[in-house]
Design a protein around this motif. Structure first.
Motif, PDB file in Angstrom:
ATOM      1  N   GLN A 116       0.737 -19.817   3.400  1.00 39.82           N
ATOM      2  CA  GLN A 116      -0.487 -19.801   4.200  1.00 39.82           C
ATOM      3  C   GLN A 116      -0.365 -18.813   5.358  1.00 39.82           C
ATOM      4  O   GLN A 116      -1.295 -18.066   5.647  1.00 39.82           O
ATOM      5  N   ARG A 117       0.780 -18.832   6.012  1.00 42.35           N
ATOM      6  CA  ARG A 117       1.004 -17.927   7.141  1.00 42.35           C
ATOM      7  C   ARG A 117       0.909 -16.474   6.680  1.00 42.35           C
ATOM      8  O   ARG A 117       0.240 -15.656   7.318  1.00 42.35           O
ATOM      9  N   LEU A 118       1.560 -16.152   5.569  1.00 36.21           N
ATOM     10  CA  LEU A 118       1.520 -14.794   5.035  1.00 36.21           C
ATOM     11  C   LEU A 118       0.095 -14.382   4.691  1.00 36.21           C
ATOM     12  O   LEU A 118      -0.358 -13.298   5.079  1.00 36.21           O
ATOM     13  N   ALA A 119      -0.621 -15.251   3.989  1.00 36.74           N
ATOM     14  CA  ALA A 119      -1.999 -14.933   3.603  1.00 36.74           C
ATOM     15  C   ALA A 119      -2.868 -14.715   4.835  1.00 36.74           C
ATOM     16  O   ALA A 119      -3.655 -13.759   4.889  1.00 36.74           O
ATOM     17  N   LYS A 120      -2.708 -15.572   5.820  1.00 36.17           N
ATOM     18  CA  LYS A 120      -3.511 -15.458   7.038  1.00 36.17           C
ATOM     19  C   LYS A 120      -3.220 -14.155   7.783  1.00 36.17           C
ATOM     20  O   LYS A 120      -4.128 -13.477   8.255  1.00 36.17           O
ATOM     21  N   ILE A 121      -1.952 -13.806   7.886  1.00 36.62           N
ATOM     22  CA  ILE A 121      -1.563 -12.587   8.599  1.00 36.62           C
ATOM     23  C   ILE A 121      -2.066 -11.348   7.868  1.00 36.62           C
ATOM     24  O   ILE A 121      -2.626 -10.442   8.480  1.00 36.62           O
ATOM     25  N   VAL A 122      -1.888 -11.327   6.562  1.00 32.06           N
ATOM     26  CA  VAL A 122      -2.278 -10.153   5.777  1.00 32.06           C
ATOM     27  C   VAL A 122      -3.798 -10.008   5.718  1.00 32.06           C
ATOM     28  O   VAL A 122      -4.326  -8.899   5.759  1.00 32.06           O
ATOM     29  N   MET A 123      -4.509 -11.136   5.660  1.00 30.31           N
ATOM     30  CA  MET A 123      -5.970 -11.085   5.558  1.00 30.31           C
ATOM     31  C   MET A 123      -6.632 -10.706   6.881  1.00 30.31           C
ATOM     32  O   MET A 123      -7.717 -10.168   6.893  1.00 30.31           O
ATOM     33  N   ARG A 124      -5.978 -10.993   7.997  1.00 28.21           N
ATOM     34  CA  ARG A 124      -6.554 -10.691   9.313  1.00 28.21           C
ATOM     35  C   ARG A 124      -5.965  -9.407   9.872  1.00 28.21           C
ATOM     36  O   ARG A 124      -5.168  -9.427  10.802  1.00 28.21           O
ATOM     37  N   VAL A 173       0.853  -1.182   0.000  1.00 28.60           N
ATOM     38  CA  VAL A 173       0.000   0.000   0.000  1.00 28.60           C
ATOM     39  C   VAL A 173       0.896   1.242   0.000  1.00 28.60           C
ATOM     40  O   VAL A 173       1.803   1.354   0.830  1.00 28.60           O
ATOM     41  N   ALA A 174       0.628   2.160  -0.902  1.00 24.07           N
ATOM     42  CA  ALA A 174       1.462   3.355  -1.040  1.00 24.07           C
ATOM     43  C   ALA A 174       1.537   4.160   0.253  1.00 24.07           C
ATOM     44  O   ALA A 174       2.603   4.669   0.616  1.00 24.07           O
ATOM     45  N   GLU A 175       0.414   4.250   0.972  1.00 24.10           N
ATOM     46  CA  GLU A 175       0.388   5.023   2.216  1.00 24.10           C
ATOM     47  C   GLU A 175       1.225   4.373   3.317  1.00 24.10           C
ATOM     48  O   GLU A 175       1.534   5.022   4.313  1.00 24.10           O
ATOM     49  N   GLU A 176       1.565   3.112   3.159  1.00 23.21           N
ATOM     50  CA  GLU A 176       2.336   2.401   4.178  1.00 23.21           C
ATOM     51  C   GLU A 176       3.801   2.205   3.764  1.00 23.21           C
ATOM     52  O   GLU A 176       4.529   1.440   4.384  1.00 23.21           O
ATOM     53  N   ALA A 177       4.239   2.935   2.746  1.00 23.91           N
ATOM     54  CA  ALA A 177       5.611   2.781   2.242  1.00 23.91           C
ATOM     55  C   ALA A 177       6.647   3.092   3.315  1.00 23.91           C
ATOM     56  O   ALA A 177       7.653   2.378   3.452  1.00 23.91           O
ATOM     57  N   GLU A 178       6.415   4.139   4.100  1.00 23.89           N
ATOM     58  CA  GLU A 178       7.355   4.503   5.156  1.00 23.89           C
ATOM     59  C   GLU A 178       7.413   3.410   6.228  1.00 23.89           C
ATOM     60  O   GLU A 178       8.483   3.078   6.728  1.00 23.89           O
ATOM     61  N   LEU A 179       6.270   2.830   6.550  1.00 18.42           N
ATOM     62  CA  LEU A 179       6.239   1.740   7.525  1.00 18.42           C
ATOM     63  C   LEU A 179       6.975   0.522   6.983  1.00 18.42           C
ATOM     64  O   LEU A 179       7.690  -0.167   7.722  1.00 18.42           O
ATOM     65  N   ARG A 180       6.794   0.252   5.688  1.00 18.16           N
ATOM     66  CA  ARG A 180       7.506  -0.864   5.052  1.00 18.16           C
ATOM     67  C   ARG A 180       9.012  -0.640   5.160  1.00 18.16           C
ATOM     68  O   ARG A 180       9.765  -1.549   5.515  1.00 18.16           O
ATOM     69  N   HIS A 181       9.470   0.584   4.886  1.00 20.69           N
ATOM     70  CA  HIS A 181      10.903   0.884   4.982  1.00 20.69           C
ATOM     71  C   HIS A 181      11.410   0.729   6.414  1.00 20.69           C
ATOM     72  O   HIS A 181      12.506   0.198   6.638  1.00 20.69           O
ATOM     73  N   MET A 182      10.612   1.180   7.388  1.00 16.39           N
ATOM     74  CA  MET A 182      11.001   1.022   8.801  1.00 16.39           C
ATOM     75  C   MET A 182      11.163  -0.462   9.151  1.00 16.39           C
ATOM     76  O   MET A 182      12.138  -0.856   9.804  1.00 16.39           O
ATOM     77  N   ALA A 183      10.212  -1.274   8.715  1.00 12.40           N
ATOM     78  CA  ALA A 183      10.240  -2.705   9.022  1.00 12.40           C
ATOM     79  C   ALA A 183      11.429  -3.382   8.344  1.00 12.40           C
ATOM     80  O   ALA A 183      12.166  -4.145   8.979  1.00 12.40           O
ATOM     81  N   VAL A 184      11.617  -3.095   7.073  1.00  9.76           N
ATOM     82  CA  VAL A 184      12.714  -3.721   6.323  1.00  9.76           C
ATOM     83  C   VAL A 184      14.065  -3.283   6.887  1.00  9.76           C
ATOM     84  O   VAL A 184      14.981  -4.106   7.026  1.00  9.76           O
TER      85      VAL A 184
END
Length: 176
Positions: free
Chosen positions: A104-112, A45-56
């Protein structure tokens, strides 16, 4: 959702149903902090790009995922993020070559998504993972101290270390 991913999920569901029962939930041992980190690191998600960078950045610099249930999943996401920076890699993390359990783990985490991903939520998750790592490191130090105290026949030190280990085990069991 990509049709290949969807097809793969249908196939996995059919195999699961044909096997005569439900498999263990792939995220049952995943902590809330790990889930937040996976969500942030895998977000497109474009709005979460900064959060993605922080996590990575936290994954790359601190290796916070080492020893976690999600270690191989987060490592794949990290390596892909680094590859994307070099002009390689894939944009959709669901297209990564993951094991069935990790997919499966990724899908479950992202979907919930129980709550919106925010900088405060991610910072809290990163701090919790740092604290957990510190407790685990201290546990290793205590174990080495116990071995050394036993070797020296130092009963006082042994009792003190065993008491500290019991307290630390309680903290680790309660999640920090």
């Amino acid at each position: 959702i990509d049709t290949n991913v969807l097809r793969q999920e249908f196939k996995a569901a059919a195999v699961s149903r044909a096997s005569g029962g439900l498999r263990n939930q792939p995220d049952e041992d995943v902590t809330a902090s790990e889930k937040v980190l996976v969500r942030a690191a895998s977000s497109m998600v474009a709005e979460e790009a900064e959060l993605r960078h922080m996590a990575v950045d936290a994954l790359a610099e601190e290796r916070l995922h080492a020893g976690l249930t999600t270690e191989t999943l987060l490592e794949a996401i990290l390596q892909n993020a680094l590859a994307v920076e070099r002009g390689e890699g894939v944009d959709d993390v669901m297209a990564l070559p993951l094991s069935d359990a990790n997919r499966q783990r990724l899908a479950k985490i992202v979907m919930r998504e129980d709550e919106p991903l925010t900088a405060d939520l991610l910072a809290g998750a990163l701090n919790a993972l740092r604290h957990q790592r510190q407790l685990s490191q201290r546990e290793g130090e205590i174990k080495r101290g116990i071995v050394e105290a036993e070797r020296r026949n130092d009963v006082a030190a042994l009792l003190r270390l065993k008491q500290e280990k019991l307290e630390l085990d309680r903290k680790l069991a309660s999640g920090g």
